[in-house]
Design a protein around this motif. Structure first.
Motif, short mmCIF file in Angstrom:
data_model
loop_
_atom_site.label_atom_id
_atom_site.label_comp_id
_atom_site.label_asym_id
_atom_site.label_seq_id
_atom_site.Cartn_x
_atom_site.Cartn_y
_atom_site.Cartn_z
N PRO A 101 0.69 -1.01 0.25
CA PRO A 101 -0.40 0.31 0.49
C PRO A 101 1.05 1.13 -0.48
N GLY A 102 -0.09 2.61 -0.46
CA GLY A 102 1.22 3.67 -0.92
C GLY A 102 2.31 3.31 -1.41
N ILE A 103 2.40 2.41 -2.54
CA ILE A 103 3.16 2.81 -3.82
C ILE A 103 2.97 3.69 -5.07
N ALA A 104 1.79 3.39 -5.16
CA ALA A 104 1.22 4.90 -5.94
C ALA A 104 1.66 5.97 -5.55
N GLU A 105 1.70 6.95 -4.11
CA GLU A 105 2.09 7.79 -3.76
C GLU A 105 3.35 8.47 -3.41
N HIS A 106 4.04 7.00 -3.55
CA HIS A 106 5.49 7.41 -3.61
C HIS A 106 6.24 7.50 -4.95
N ILE A 107 5.67 6.71 -5.88
CA ILE A 107 6.11 7.01 -6.78
C ILE A 107 5.41 8.64 -7.47
N PRO A 119 10.81 20.96 -3.80
CA PRO A 119 12.10 20.51 -2.61
C PRO A 119 11.15 19.35 -1.78
N THR A 120 12.21 18.92 -2.02
CA THR A 120 11.78 17.26 -0.84
C THR A 120 11.22 17.72 0.05
N PHE A 121 11.69 18.38 0.86
CA PHE A 121 10.94 18.75 1.85
C PHE A 121 9.21 19.33 1.76
N SER A 122 8.90 19.40 0.76
CA SER A 122 6.95 19.41 0.63
C SER A 122 7.27 18.22 0.58
N GLY A 123 7.49 16.93 1.13
CA GLY A 123 6.69 16.09 1.75
C GLY A 123 5.64 15.25 0.88
N GLU A 124 4.29 15.04 1.75
CA GLU A 124 3.41 15.20 1.34
C GLU A 124 2.60 15.43 -0.15
N ALA A 125 2.93 16.71 0.15
CA ALA A 125 2.21 18.02 -1.28
C ALA A 125 3.27 17.28 -2.15
N ALA A 126 4.28 16.67 -2.55
CA ALA A 126 5.28 16.96 -3.76
C ALA A 126 4.37 17.27 -4.38
N GLY A 127 4.86 17.74 -5.21
CA GLY A 127 5.16 17.79 -6.30
C GLY A 127 3.84 19.70 -7.02
N THR A 128 4.15 19.78 -5.68
CA THR A 128 3.13 21.44 -5.43
C THR A 128 4.20 22.86 -5.63
N GLY A 129 5.24 22.15 -5.68
CA GLY A 129 6.02 23.22 -5.01
C GLY A 129 7.24 24.71 -6.37
N ALA A 130 7.60 23.36 -7.24
CA ALA A 130 8.37 23.82 -7.89
C ALA A 130 7.85 24.60 -9.60
N ALA A 131 8.47 25.26 -10.16
CA ALA A 131 7.72 25.47 -11.70
C ALA A 131 8.09 24.29 -12.30
N ARG A 132 6.91 23.67 -13.74
CA ARG A 132 7.30 22.60 -13.81
C ARG A 132 6.81 22.65 -15.44
N ASN A 133 6.42 23.99 -16.17
CA ASN A 133 6.31 24.36 -17.34
C ASN A 133 6.52 23.21 -18.92
N ASP A 134 8.23 22.83 -18.24
CA ASP A 134 9.24 22.06 -19.57
C ASP A 134 9.01 20.75 -19.62
N ILE A 135 7.72 20.06 -18.99
CA ILE A 135 7.98 18.93 -18.82
C ILE A 135 7.61 18.41 -20.17
N GLY A 136 8.31 18.27 -20.91
CA GLY A 136 8.27 18.02 -22.42
C GLY A 136 7.10 18.59 -23.62
N PRO A 137 7.16 17.77 -24.75
CA PRO A 137 6.50 19.02 -25.61
C PRO A 137 4.88 17.95 -25.40
N SER A 138 4.53 16.92 -25.08
CA SER A 138 3.16 15.93 -24.31
C SER A 138 3.07 17.75 -23.74
N ALA A 139 3.05 18.48 -23.36
CA ALA A 139 2.87 19.08 -22.01
C ALA A 139 2.04 20.40 -22.44
N THR A 140 3.06 21.23 -23.78
CA THR A 140 2.05 22.04 -24.69
C THR A 140 1.56 21.98 -25.18
N ALA A 141 1.54 21.07 -25.71
CA ALA A 141 0.84 20.69 -27.00
C ALA A 141 -0.55 20.43 -25.95
#
Lengths: 201, 486
Positions: free
Chosen positions: B272-278, B286-308
């Motif tokens: 259990p919890g593997i999905a959250e871990h992934i 930043p690592t400190f954001s812990g459970e709210a990971a993914g909500t901290g830094a700018a991430r607009n350059d994830i790849g071509p699909s993001a723009t599309a």
């Protein structure tokens, strides 16, 4: 000088293996690992206190990879074990230094990894109680004295080899070793412990 | 042994040579101190050896296996050729590159191909590497794919290769061997990676090679963990094919396959919890954001699909339908919206989250995600309002984090130092001693105090930081600020 193992197969000595590695036969690195990985892991555990077992294995791999890169500059003098042990000690010390630095800068290294600082690593086993007493006695020694004592008494290195490993002169190694033994033997626990050890034997 | 006879000092190697020289032997015969020393040490030494023996960490079979693996690693990590040879190779490469560039006629391609000639491999797709640190994220571009990415302890890396995202955990090492359209090959040398793989068409591949084990997917989320004891493949979406030699296993979503060092498989449900871990491993935050990971830094350059994807947002109905579906599926909706934000699908995420907070005004997690979404969209005022809502709804660390982020926006983007001071004072007063952002908050607060003319308060704060974190970069910054005040 080549060696002959128990099955009668001719085995190359460590210096010859290093020369083979230097000439590009990297498979010989595996042979050196099989022969000496225990020594290297022991060095890492002794000199990087509190290091987890998984990390010991990772660092020991790094040591052998480094050994492969350094093979070209290796001068065979029949002191391969000391040479390898020296690399392991430096790798372990770098790890420990980085670990302390991380703790200092980030204050987030698990406390248990730092708790062992200044003590010898402990591990459960049939000689746990004996080890505990020895640790108590050795903790009275300075880290310099403790290092040379362990290198000599436990790992079996002579003063010249200890000098190579620790980057000190042979004279200094002998002085430290003499004083370390003397301090240890003057410890009140020593006689009591020796008697119990002899009884156990 | 107290009078301090040191005649034996130069004979400390006697253990290897039992015969002390004649002079020394004569001395020992008459010196009680040295006799005791030798006698006791002869007893002590074997006892020490027994007591301090280190247990063996590897079995003989395991050692043989590791030895083979090391040889492979050493082969991949061959030393650089000698300088003269390198020069010749570089010159030859340069000549080839000039011909190629002349044909194409573009300076950019010229640079790329020069690089290719020197290293042998160039990624067809852009490979973005996010270095995720304790409190920050740094981004760089991997131009060539010949070098292993080694992740130190206390850090993570998130790689964006086209539409695929790969999270490499601390102490891991991964080599991007191929990064072409529809064909990505990664070699996991050690540690743990999580992968979010875009759907592959027939004939397209995404492969993770870990020693002799190959994990091949056609569009899924999974994690591969390589340890000395074996390899674990855990799958949360789709199906992956794992092969080792002639053996082949298929691992479906919700399951994991463990291969021990001897290659013996154990298939079972993923923990259990593997999905959250992934999700955490894939988050560029930043690592400190812990459970709210993914909500901290700018991430607009994830790849071509993001723009599309961002240019063709789905309809309101579609989003509404998806929101309803996610509501039914419980907490997984938040992770989906978080993924949208990560992938730059900000409009969709905003619509969904606005719908959520309208129907559930006390959903603090949704407000947090909405605030992050607005911040990434640079809607500063909306972001601050959402963070303030989070502060009203949650206590403790989450409230402090929201206060810090709102204050940072007020300070950096809106120039509202009075508002920032209010929030940061609250943060500083309520943060525990070991708070990772404590020093940063004090420095920010000092900066706003200086702007408002309250230099005495700023001096107190900066002095606190210098005293609490001596010798650290943050203390150096505080000292520099303090010096400007004097």
């Amino acid at each position: 000088m080549d060696l002959v193992d128990q099955t009668g197969t001719e085995k190359k000595d460590d210096d010859a293996l290093m020369q083979d590695i230097a000439s590009g036969e990297l498979a010989m690195l595996g042979e050196l690992y099989v022969r000496h990985s225990k020594l290297v892991q022991s060095a890492i555990r002794r000199f990087a206190q509190g290091i987890p077992d998984a990390q010991v294995q990772e660092l020991s791999h790094d040591v052998f990879l480094l050994l492969g890169k350094m093979a070209a500059g290796y001068v065979p003098q029949g002191k391969f074990r000391a040479y390898l042990y020296g690399i392991a000690v430096r790798t372990a010390r770098t790890w420990q230094r980085n670990q302390r630095l991380r703790f200092f800068l980030l204050r987030s290294v698990p406390a248990e990894q730092l708790a062992g600082h200044g003590e010898l690593p402990r591990s459960p086993g049939e000689h746990a109680a004996m080890r505990e007493t020895v640790n108590q006695m050795l903790s009275r020694l300075s880290s310099r004295h403790r290092e040379v004592l362990i290198l000599n008494a436990v790992e079996g290195f002579g003063s010249e080899e200890i000098a190579d490993i620790l980057g000190i002169s042979a004279k200094t190694a002998r002085t430290r070793l003499f004083r370390a033994r003397k301090t240890l033997l003057e410890n009140a626990l020593c006689d009591q412990w020796l008697q119990s050890f002899q009884r156990e034997l | 042994m107290t009078h301090g006879c040191t005649r034996l000092q130069n004979a400390v190697d006697w253990r290897r040579n039992e015969d002390l020289d004649a002079d020394l032997q004569a001395h020992v015969n008459t010196c009680q101190t040295c006799q005791t020393y030798l006698l006791k040490w002869r007893l002590m030494e074997p006892a020490l050896k027994v007591a301090l023996a280190e247990p063996d960490l590897e079995s003989a079979a395991r050692r043989e296996q590791v030895a083979r693996m090391l040889v492979e690693r050493a082969r991949h990590d061959t030393p650089k050729p000698k300088r003269s040879f390198r020069l010749a190779v570089a010159l030859a490469g340069a000549v080839v590159a000039i011909f190629v560039a002349a044909g194409i006629g573009l300076a950019r391609q010229f640079a790329d191909h020069t690089d290719a000639a020197q290293t042998g491999v160039v990624a067809e797709l852009p490979v973005t590497v996010h270095r995720v640190l304790h409190q920050s994220v740094e981004q760089s571009q991997l131009r060539t794919v010949s070098k292993a990415i080694e992740v130190p302890l206390m850090e993570r890396r998130v790689l964006a290769i086209g539409d695929d995202v790969i999270g490499v955990d601390a102490a891991g090492a991964v080599r991007v061997k191929r990064a072409n359209k529809g064909d990505v090959l990664l070699a996991l040398e050690r540690g743990k990676i999580a992968c979010s793989v875009a759907h592959r068409k027939k004939g397209e591949r995404f492969v993770v090679q870990s020693g002799a084990v190959r994990v091949q997917v056609v569009g899924t989320r999974f994690m591969v963990h390589r340890e000395p004891a074996g390899i674990t493949v855990a799958v949360t979406e789709g199906v992956v094919a794992v092969s080792e030699g002639d053996s082949l296993w298929k691992v479906a979503a919700g399951n994991q396959l463990q291969l021990d060092a001897s290659g013996r498989p154990t298939l079972g449900p993923a923990p259990p919890g593997i999905a959250e871990h992934i999700t955490r491993l894939l988050a560029v935050a930043p690592t400190f954001s812990g459970e709210a990971a993914g909500t901290g830094a700018a991430r607009n350059d994830i790849g071509p699909s993001a723009t599309a994807d961002a240019t063709v947002p789905p309809s309101e109905e579609a989003v509404g339908e998806e929101v309803s579906r996610h509501r039914r599926s419980g907490s997984s909706q938040l992770s989906t919206w978080r993924d949208w934000i990560l992938a730059g699908r900000l409009d969709e995420a905003r619509r969904a989250l606005n719908g959520q907070v309208r129907s559930e005004p006390a959903d603090a997690e949704a407000w947090t995600l909405l605030a992050d979404c607005e911040r990434k969209s640079e809607n500063w005022k909306d972001a601050v309002a959402a963070y303030q809502k989070v502060m009203r709804l949650t206590p403790g660390a989450k409230r402090r984090r929201a206060a810090y982020r709102a204050a940072a926006i007020l300070q950096d983007s809106l120039g509202d130092h009075r508002g920032a001071v209010g929030l940061l004072e609250e943060y500083v007063a309520s943060a525990p001693a070991a708070d990772p952002l404590g020093a940063e908050a004090k420095i920010r607060l000092a900066r706003s105090c200086i702007q408002l003319g309250n230099t005495s308060r700023a001096q107190i704060l900066l002095t606190d930081v210098i005293a609490a974190y001596p010798g650290t970069p943050v203390a150096a910054r505080a000292r520099a600020m303090l010096n400007t005040l004097r």
